[in-house]
Design a protein around this motif. Sequence first.
Motif, PDB file in Angstrom:
ATOM      1  N   GLN A   1      13.012 -18.654  -2.234  1.00  0.00           N
ATOM      2  CA  GLN A   1      13.999 -17.570  -2.293  1.00  0.00           C
ATOM      3  C   GLN A   1      15.065 -17.855  -3.351  1.00  0.00           C
ATOM      4  OE1 GLN A   1      15.317 -17.016   1.758  1.00  0.00           O
ATOM      5  NE2 GLN A   1      13.620 -15.607   2.112  1.00  0.00           N
TER       6      GLN A   1
ATOM      7  N   LEU B   1      15.910 -15.576  -6.699  1.00  0.00           N
ATOM      8  CA  LEU B   1      17.247 -15.108  -7.051  1.00  0.00           C
ATOM      9  C   LEU B   1      17.622 -15.587  -8.455  1.00  0.00           C
ATOM     10  CD1 LEU B   1      19.471 -13.510  -5.604  1.00  0.00           C
ATOM     11  CD2 LEU B   1      20.460 -15.676  -4.922  1.00  0.00           C
TER      12      LEU B   1
ATOM     13  N   VAL C   1      20.293  -7.551  -7.906  1.00  0.00           N
ATOM     14  CA  VAL C   1      20.320  -8.369  -6.684  1.00  0.00           C
ATOM     15  C   VAL C   1      20.185  -7.454  -5.465  1.00  0.00           C
ATOM     16  CG1 VAL C   1      21.703  -9.943  -5.257  1.00  0.00           C
ATOM     17  CG2 VAL C   1      21.652 -10.242  -7.735  1.00  0.00           C
ATOM     18  N   ARG C   2      20.864  -6.321  -5.486  1.00  0.00           N
ATOM     19  CA  ARG C   2      20.749  -5.386  -4.350  1.00  0.00           C
ATOM     20  C   ARG C   2      19.312  -4.899  -4.202  1.00  0.00           C
ATOM     21  NH1 ARG C   2      25.861  -3.176  -6.248  1.00  0.00           N
ATOM     22  NH2 ARG C   2      24.669  -1.495  -7.229  1.00  0.00           N
TER      23      ARG C   2
ATOM     24  N   CYS D   1      17.235  -7.516  -2.672  1.00  0.00           N
ATOM     25  CA  CYS D   1      17.523  -7.613  -1.231  1.00  0.00           C
ATOM     26  C   CYS D   1      16.781  -6.536  -0.455  1.00  0.00           C
ATOM     27  CB  CYS D   1      19.025  -7.486  -0.972  1.00  0.00           C
ATOM     28  SG  CYS D   1      19.960  -8.899  -1.566  1.00  0.00           S
TER      29      CYS D   1
ATOM     30  N   ASP E   1      12.961  -7.607  -0.658  1.00  0.00           N
ATOM     31  CA  ASP E   1      12.660  -8.821   0.127  1.00  0.00           C
ATOM     32  C   ASP E   1      13.743  -8.900   1.206  1.00  0.00           C
ATOM     33  OD1 ASP E   1      12.473 -11.376   1.155  1.00  0.00           O
ATOM     34  OD2 ASP E   1      12.172 -12.353  -0.785  1.00  0.00           O
ATOM     35  N   THR E   2      13.504  -8.210   2.306  1.00  0.00           N
ATOM     36  CA  THR E   2      14.586  -8.050   3.299  1.00  0.00           C
ATOM     37  C   THR E   2      14.949  -9.376   3.968  1.00  0.00           C
ATOM     38  OG1 THR E   2      12.878  -7.299   4.818  1.00  0.00           O
ATOM     39  CG2 THR E   2      14.299  -5.604   3.841  1.00  0.00           C
TER      40      THR E   2
ATOM     41  N   LEU F   1      15.126 -12.317   2.420  1.00  0.00           N
ATOM     42  CA  LEU F   1      16.109 -12.894   1.497  1.00  0.00           C
ATOM     43  C   LEU F   1      17.403 -12.081   1.551  1.00  0.00           C
ATOM     44  CD1 LEU F   1      17.103 -14.625  -0.918  1.00  0.00           C
ATOM     45  CD2 LEU F   1      15.844 -13.088  -2.425  1.00  0.00           C
ATOM     46  N   GLY F   2      17.237 -10.751   1.593  1.00  0.00           N
ATOM     47  CA  GLY F   2      18.407  -9.870   1.633  1.00  0.00           C
ATOM     48  C   GLY F   2      19.276 -10.165   2.847  1.00  0.00           C
ATOM     49  N   TYR F   3      18.625 -10.359   4.000  1.00  0.00           N
ATOM     50  CA  TYR F   3      19.375 -10.637   5.231  1.00  0.00           C
ATOM     51  C   TYR F   3      20.135 -11.952   5.105  1.00  0.00           C
ATOM     52  CZ  TYR F   3      20.266 -11.569  10.166  1.00  0.00           C
ATOM     53  OH  TYR F   3      20.881 -11.859  11.356  1.00  0.00           O
TER      54      TYR F   3
ATOM     55  N   LEU G   1      21.066 -13.512   2.376  1.00  0.00           N
ATOM     56  CA  LEU G   1      22.162 -13.416   1.405  1.00  0.00           C
ATOM     57  C   LEU G   1      23.348 -12.666   1.993  1.00  0.00           C
ATOM     58  CD1 LEU G   1      20.920 -12.634  -2.208  1.00  0.00           C
ATOM     59  CD2 LEU G   1      21.981 -14.694  -1.307  1.00  0.00           C
ATOM     60  N   MET G   2      23.051 -11.586   2.689  1.00  0.00           N
ATOM     61  CA  MET G   2      24.145 -10.784   3.256  1.00  0.00           C
ATOM     62  C   MET G   2      24.888 -11.567   4.346  1.00  0.00           C
ATOM     63  SD  MET G   2      24.597  -8.267   1.477  1.00  0.00           S
ATOM     64  CE  MET G   2      23.738  -8.436  -0.059  1.00  0.00           C
TER      65      MET G   2
END
Lengths: 270, 151
Positions: free
Chosen positions: B15, B19, B106-107, B110, B113-114, B116-118, B120-121
Motif C-alpha cells: 500500500q 501511494l 490520492v482521493r 482511496c 482501493d478502499t 488503503l483508503g480506509y 489513510l482516512m
Amino acid sequence: MTTVPLPYRVTAVSEETADCVSLEVTPVGRALPEFSPGRFAMVYAFGVGEVPISVSAIRDGHRLVHTVRAIGAVTGALCRLRAGDAVGLRGPYGIGWDLDAAAGSDVLVVAGGIGLAPLRPVVRHVLNHPGHYGRLHVLIGARTPADLLFGGELEHWRRASAQVEVTVDRPGPGWCGSVGVVTTLLDRADWRPARTTALICGPEVMIRHTARALLARGLPAHRLQVSLERNMRCGTGHCGHCQLGPLLLCRDGPVVGYDRTRSLLAVREL
Amino acid sequence: MTGWPLLLESLPRVQRDRLFTLADERDFSAGSTLFDEGGIADRFWLIRSGEVALDVYVPGRRAQVVETLGPRQQLGWSWIFPPYRWHLGARALGAVRTWEFPAAEVRELCMADTELGYELMLRCAALIADRLQATRLRLLDLYTPHGSVPS
Ligand SMILES: Cc1cc2nc3c(=O)[nH]c(=O)nc-3n(C[C@H](O)[C@H](O)[C@H](O)COP(=O)(O)OP(=O)(O)OC[C@H]3O[C@@H](n4cnc5c(N)ncnc54)[C@H](O)[C@@H]3O)c2cc1C
Ligand code: FES
C-alpha cells in the motif's frame, strides 16, 4: 534530618525570565545533608512563609541553587531576595529521580515551564557521566520564547552531545523555532522507545498528555518517571496536605514511577 | 520508531508503494510560501526534513504563527473535504524537503482501493484529532502560574 530551618545566605541571584530567578544559597553554619536531583527543600522567606522548591543545581555538595517562579506571596518574596539576604532551609525532602534505573539506557527528559528546574540537575548529571547512559534528548515546552529557562545553558548542553528541542505555545516576533505543544516534539526527535527511560516534569495536564503520548509510542510504563506537585506544608509526611490517593507526595514523591500513579492521575478529585 | 512519515508508519509495504507512485520529491527554500489561507488545497506533503510554519493572517498585523510542523509530519488535510481550501497559510522556516502528493489522485486511489483508503482516512482523522487536542491544551495556557482556563 532537621525539621527546623537552618540559616542559609543568598550568595548569587540570576534573573532567568521576567518572573523567575535562580538563587544560589550557602549555609551560614551547619549545612543540610546532600541533595540529589529531584529532591526539594522547604524554603522559608523570613516573615512571609515557607514553600517547597526543588534543587535546580547542586554546587560543591552544600551550595544549592533554587529556581523560583513568582506566583504568590512566598515565591514573590523569594524572587525579591538579593545577594547577602538570609533564608531558612529544611530538607532534603522527597524522593528524587531514579537515575540508577536509567543507567545503560537512553534518557529522554521532557520539561514544561518551571518543570525544567528540577530536571536541570538530571541533564547535567547525564552529561557529566558519559558512558553510563545512552543518548540524551531534552524536549522543552515554554509559554513564550521569553519564558524559556536557562537559555544560555541549552547551547552548552547541545555542544555536550544532548539533543535539545524547544517549542513554545506563543511565538513572538523573531522566533524561528517550533510552535506547538511539547508532545509534537516526540515525533520529530529520533528517540528509541524500547531503549529509553523518560523523565517528565511540568504542569500536571502536560504530564498526563506527555505520558500517554510516550506510552502510545512504545515506551514501557515502568521506564517512565514523573514529578508531581501538590500543596505541601510539613514536607515530612505528617500533615496530609500533599496526599494523592495512597501517596503522600512529600514523602513518596515528588518523583513517582508512572506505573504507580497512572490510575491516580486519572481520578478527578482525590 | 521507523523513521517513516507518521502517515505511512506500519502501513503494509504494497500500500505504501502504491501511494508513493503518486509522490514527487519537492524541496522548498527558506521563506518560501507553500500555500496561503483560502487557496485551493490540491496537494499535501509529508515532511522529510526542515520546518514549516502554519499561520493565520490577521489584518493590520504580521501573519501569526499558530503551529510548526517538522520531519515525519504531514502538512495539510484540507484536501480531504470539499471545498478543498486551505484553512491556514504555510511557510518554510528553513530549507524544507518533502514528498508532495496530488490530492485528487490520492482521493481517486482511496476510492479505487478502499482498504488503503480506509487506512489513510483513519490516519488522517487521528492527525486531525491530535491537532485539535493540542490546540485545546494550548488554550488552557498551561504554563501560566495557575494553568488558567479561558473564561
Ligand atoms: C515538590 C515541589 C517542588 C517544587 N519546586 C518548585 C521549583 O523548583 N520552583 C518553583 O518556582 N516552584 C516550585 N514548586 C511550586 C511552589 O512550591 C509553589 O509555587 C509555591 O508553593 C506557591 O507559594 P506562594 O506562597 O508563592 O503562592 P501562594 O500565595 O500560596 O499561591 C498562589 C497561587 O498559586 C497556587 N499554588 C500554590 N501552590 C502551588 C503549586 N505547588 N503549584 C501550582 N500552583 C500552586 C495557589 O493555589 C494560589 O492560587 C514546587 C512545588 C512542589 C510541591
Ligand atoms: S506536606 Fe505534610 S504530609 Fe506531605
